[in-house]
Write a protein that holds these residues in place. Structure first.
Motif, PDB file in Angstrom:
ATOM      1  N   SER A 225       0.840  -1.208   0.000  1.00 17.24           N
ATOM      2  CA  SER A 225       0.000   0.000   0.000  1.00 17.24           C
ATOM      3  C   SER A 225       0.869   1.250   0.000  1.00 17.24           C
ATOM      4  O   SER A 225       1.958   1.277   0.595  1.00 17.24           O
ATOM      5  CB  SER A 225      -0.922   0.021   1.226  1.00 17.24           C
ATOM      6  OG  SER A 225      -1.858  -1.040   1.174  1.00 17.24           O
ATOM      7  N   THR A 226       0.427   2.297  -0.674  1.00 15.18           N
ATOM      8  CA  THR A 226       1.176   3.548  -0.756  1.00 15.18           C
ATOM      9  C   THR A 226       0.817   4.467   0.406  1.00 15.18           C
ATOM     10  O   THR A 226      -0.160   4.250   1.131  1.00 15.18           O
ATOM     11  CB  THR A 226       0.874   4.269  -2.085  1.00 15.18           C
ATOM     12  OG1 THR A 226      -0.511   4.648  -2.105  1.00 15.18           O
ATOM     13  CG2 THR A 226       1.170   3.366  -3.276  1.00 15.18           C
ATOM     14  N   GLU A 227       1.624   5.500   0.565  1.00 13.72           N
ATOM     15  CA  GLU A 227       1.323   6.494   1.601  1.00 13.72           C
ATOM     16  C   GLU A 227      -0.032   7.153   1.346  1.00 13.72           C
ATOM     17  O   GLU A 227      -0.768   7.446   2.293  1.00 13.72           O
ATOM     18  CB  GLU A 227       2.429   7.550   1.638  1.00 13.72           C
ATOM     19  CG  GLU A 227       3.753   7.020   2.164  1.00 13.72           C
ATOM     20  CD  GLU A 227       4.822   8.090   2.198  1.00 13.72           C
ATOM     21  OE1 GLU A 227       5.202   8.514   3.317  1.00 13.72           O
ATOM     22  OE2 GLU A 227       5.249   8.526   1.109  1.00 13.72           O
ATOM     23  N   LYS A 239       2.953  10.514  10.957  1.00 15.56           N
ATOM     24  CA  LYS A 239       4.172   9.777  10.649  1.00 15.56           C
ATOM     25  C   LYS A 239       5.187   9.973  11.770  1.00 15.56           C
ATOM     26  O   LYS A 239       5.456  11.104  12.191  1.00 15.56           O
ATOM     27  CB  LYS A 239       4.742  10.234   9.311  1.00 15.56           C
ATOM     28  CG  LYS A 239       5.826   9.296   8.780  1.00 15.56           C
ATOM     29  CD  LYS A 239       6.219   9.682   7.359  1.00 15.56           C
ATOM     30  CE  LYS A 239       7.225   8.685   6.794  1.00 15.56           C
ATOM     31  NZ  LYS A 239       7.632   9.034   5.411  1.00 15.56           N
ATOM     32  N   TYR A 244       3.847   5.030   9.956  1.00 15.09           N
ATOM     33  CA  TYR A 244       2.626   5.818  10.158  1.00 15.09           C
ATOM     34  C   TYR A 244       1.860   5.232  11.337  1.00 15.09           C
ATOM     35  O   TYR A 244       1.672   4.007  11.432  1.00 15.09           O
ATOM     36  CB  TYR A 244       1.735   5.787   8.914  1.00 15.09           C
ATOM     37  CG  TYR A 244       2.171   6.753   7.822  1.00 15.09           C
ATOM     38  CD1 TYR A 244       1.732   8.070   7.827  1.00 15.09           C
ATOM     39  CD2 TYR A 244       3.017   6.319   6.814  1.00 15.09           C
ATOM     40  CE1 TYR A 244       2.124   8.950   6.831  1.00 15.09           C
ATOM     41  CE2 TYR A 244       3.419   7.187   5.807  1.00 15.09           C
ATOM     42  CZ  TYR A 244       2.969   8.505   5.824  1.00 15.09           C
ATOM     43  OH  TYR A 244       3.374   9.371   4.844  1.00 15.09           O
ATOM     44  N   VAL A 258       6.941   1.831   6.485  1.00 19.47           N
ATOM     45  CA  VAL A 258       7.052   2.062   5.037  1.00 19.47           C
ATOM     46  C   VAL A 258       8.518   2.084   4.646  1.00 19.47           C
ATOM     47  O   VAL A 258       9.404   2.412   5.451  1.00 19.47           O
ATOM     48  CB  VAL A 258       6.368   3.385   4.610  1.00 19.47           C
ATOM     49  CG1 VAL A 258       4.860   3.328   4.869  1.00 19.47           C
ATOM     50  CG2 VAL A 258       6.972   4.574   5.355  1.00 19.47           C
ATOM     51  N   SER A 259       8.790   1.708   3.403  1.00 22.52           N
ATOM     52  CA  SER A 259      10.146   1.726   2.854  1.00 22.52           C
ATOM     53  C   SER A 259      10.478   3.130   2.347  1.00 22.52           C
ATOM     54  O   SER A 259       9.678   4.066   2.464  1.00 22.52           O
ATOM     55  CB  SER A 259      10.265   0.705   1.722  1.00 22.52           C
ATOM     56  OG  SER A 259       9.376   1.051   0.662  1.00 22.52           O
ATOM     57  N   GLY A 262       7.986   4.798   0.081  1.00 20.64           N
ATOM     58  CA  GLY A 262       6.674   5.116   0.625  1.00 20.64           C
ATOM     59  C   GLY A 262       5.690   3.976   0.635  1.00 20.64           C
ATOM     60  O   GLY A 262       4.526   4.196   0.999  1.00 20.64           O
ATOM     61  N   SER A 263       6.090   2.779   0.262  1.00 20.53           N
ATOM     62  CA  SER A 263       5.160   1.650   0.259  1.00 20.53           C
ATOM     63  C   SER A 263       5.268   0.882   1.580  1.00 20.53           C
ATOM     64  O   SER A 263       6.347   0.781   2.188  1.00 20.53           O
ATOM     65  CB  SER A 263       5.454   0.714  -0.915  1.00 20.53           C
ATOM     66  OG  SER A 263       6.774   0.209  -0.832  1.00 20.53           O
ATOM     67  N   ALA A 264       4.123   0.344   2.012  1.00 18.50           N
ATOM     68  CA  ALA A 264       4.069  -0.375   3.293  1.00 18.50           C
ATOM     69  C   ALA A 264       4.805  -1.708   3.193  1.00 18.50           C
ATOM     70  O   ALA A 264       4.711  -2.422   2.179  1.00 18.50           O
ATOM     71  CB  ALA A 264       2.618  -0.602   3.686  1.00 18.50           C
TER      72      ALA A 264
END
Length: 279
Positions: A225-227, A239, A244, A258-259, A262-264
């Motif tokens: 999932s994205t931010e 954050k 988050y 998140v990396s 920005g992806s989980a």
């Protein structure tokens, strides 16, 4: 037979000098010839004048034929007057000048043709219109892969369970370690969908549930999932470092790591009021 004036004068002299007349005539042949000449000119003049007068009278309102008398020889032309009537007069005599038609009534009204539409011909391939709206990245959509991690727990484990309650359901905690007021352990078996690390205290029970495998939340947030997806699913998220903190329930929250892009990458469940480390 035409005779000249001299011949006429001579004939008159011979006639008046003839003794058979019995008396000498007092008439002068030159006077007679001159009088005849005057009468002839008068007759010609009157004939010309009569034609001109007739033309003038016809134009004025009717045709008038009149008599012209010679003093010496009597009537030359006898005539009476004829009226042409009012219709002829109206045709001959000019009436009052008619007003000239105004430009607005006589001139045809011109209609302005609409300007031709601008040419749609293009010198090259058509260019797409420029978008003024900000382009948003496409939404990832809901993630449903992995086990379900709810706002209250994972499998049969629940936030707030005591150590004895947790071991009664999932068995003795493996790799149990006590550090200060916190106890750390590892639960697995049929009570949970997959191996799970837990943190608990004597007063608050289980305060952290951290699954080792891939999970997703009921709102569709999971690995990948994205931010933007996180913020859309949990508008109150904040954050903290590389994670988050997303409100999950009245006393719980998700910590979504998140990396760099920005992806989980992982998710755990924690109580809002707790002081143990995330094992």
């Amino acid at each position: 037979m035409n005779m000249s004036e001299e011949d006429v004068q001579q004939k008159l002299r011979d006639l008046f000098s003839d003794e058979r007349l019995g008396a000498e005539s007092t008439l002068n042949p030159e006077t007679i010839v001159a009088g005849a000449r005057r009468r002839r000119r008068r007759r010609q003049l009157m004939q010309t004048t009569s034609g001109m007068a007739a033309a003038v009278i016809m134009v004025g309102g009717g045709l008038t034929v009149f008599s012209i008398h010679d003093k010496d020889n009597g009537a030359i032309i006898s005539a009476d007057q004829l009226s042409l009537g009012q219709s002829a007069t109206s045709q001959v005599q000019p009436g009052p000048a008619s007003p000239a038609p105004t430009a607005s009534s006589s001139a045809p009204q011109t209609s302005h043709a609409p300007a031709p539409p601008p040419s749609t011909a293009s010198d090259g391939p058509a260019k797409p219109p420029k978008s003024t709206a900000a382009t948003k990245p496409p939404a990832q959509g809901k993630v449903t892969t992995g086990a379900l991690l709810t706002a209250t727990g994972f499998g049969k484990l629940r936030l707030g369970m005591s150590e004895s309650e947790a071991e009664a359901i999932a068995g003795p905690l493996r790799a149990k370690e006590v550090r200060g007021a916190c106890t750390y352990g590892y639960a697995e078996g049929t009570a949970v969908p997959g191996p799970t690390s837990v943190s608990l205290t004597e007063g608050n029970g289980i305060t952290v549930i951290n699954p080792a495998g891939t999970v997703h939340t009921p709102e569709g947030i999971g690995v990948g999932s994205t931010e933007a997806d996180i913020l859309a699913a949990y508008p109150g998220s904040t954050k903290n470092g590389g994670a988050y903190i997303a409100p999950a329930g009245a006393v719980s929250a998700y910590r979504i790591f998140v990396s760099g892009d920005g992806s989980a990458v992982s998710i755990l469940l924690t109580s809002l009021d707790q002081g143990c480390q995330f094992s």
